[in-house]
Design a protein around this motif. Sequence first.
Motif, PDB file in Angstrom:
ATOM      1  N   GLN A  19       0.783  -1.201  -0.184  1.00  0.00           N
ATOM      2  CA  GLN A  19       0.108   0.241   0.156  1.00  0.00           C
ATOM      3  C   GLN A  19       0.891   1.325   0.193  1.00  0.00           C
ATOM      4  N   ALA A  20       1.926   1.107   0.865  1.00  0.00           N
ATOM      5  CA  ALA A  20       2.717   2.390   0.698  1.00  0.00           C
ATOM      6  C   ALA A  20       3.472   2.711  -0.676  1.00  0.00           C
ATOM      7  N   THR A  21       3.838   1.800  -1.449  1.00  0.00           N
ATOM      8  CA  THR A  21       4.317   1.627  -2.695  1.00  0.00           C
ATOM      9  C   THR A  21       3.074   2.461  -3.554  1.00  0.00           C
ATOM     10  N   VAL A  22       1.994   1.954  -3.317  1.00  0.00           N
ATOM     11  CA  VAL A  22       0.919   2.451  -4.260  1.00  0.00           C
ATOM     12  C   VAL A  22       0.878   3.787  -3.992  1.00  0.00           C
ATOM     13  N   ARG A  23       0.671   4.423  -2.702  1.00  0.00           N
ATOM     14  CA  ARG A  23       0.590   5.782  -2.315  1.00  0.00           C
ATOM     15  C   ARG A  23       1.778   6.488  -3.032  1.00  0.00           C
ATOM     16  N   GLU A  24       2.977   6.122  -2.841  1.00  0.00           N
ATOM     17  CA  GLU A  24       4.073   6.898  -3.389  1.00  0.00           C
ATOM     18  C   GLU A  24       4.104   7.004  -4.999  1.00  0.00           C
ATOM     19  N   ARG A  25       3.606   5.966  -5.646  1.00  0.00           N
ATOM     20  CA  ARG A  25       3.728   6.148  -7.101  1.00  0.00           C
ATOM     21  C   ARG A  25       2.456   6.861  -7.527  1.00  0.00           C
TER      22      ARG A  25
END
Length: 128
Positions: A96-102
């Motif tokens: 989820q953190a990667t989705v947020r960042e991207r």
Amino acid sequence: MSVTRTPKTVAQHDSGTVFASPPALRSPAKVASFVEQVLVELRHEAVAARYVTDLDQTGAKTIWCRVEHTTLDVDAAYVQIRNDPRLGVGIEPCSQATVRERLCQCLDHDRVGRVDVRPLAGVEFESG
């Protein structure tokens, strides 16, 4: 890619786009707020956040969705699927953190591309 469709989810999101990206003039606070709204939708519905690099939608597309709504055998909560007409389809497990960042990166750096949220069953990729 195939997805799991439930009648409730499909009926709830018949209109195509659940919501679209904020206007071109984006502040960091508005970007963060929009991305948090997207993450709430991704957690609770069979939807995908779709990023399109150009407005005529013929360019590369990237979607992020929860793995549980797909038939993919991936050991992650989310998956990023990229479809580039030149390179084909690529699938990458992510958090989820990667989705947020991207998503934040897309909205911060690309003023002509857009992000929208739509039913996962309505997202199509050509293979090959």
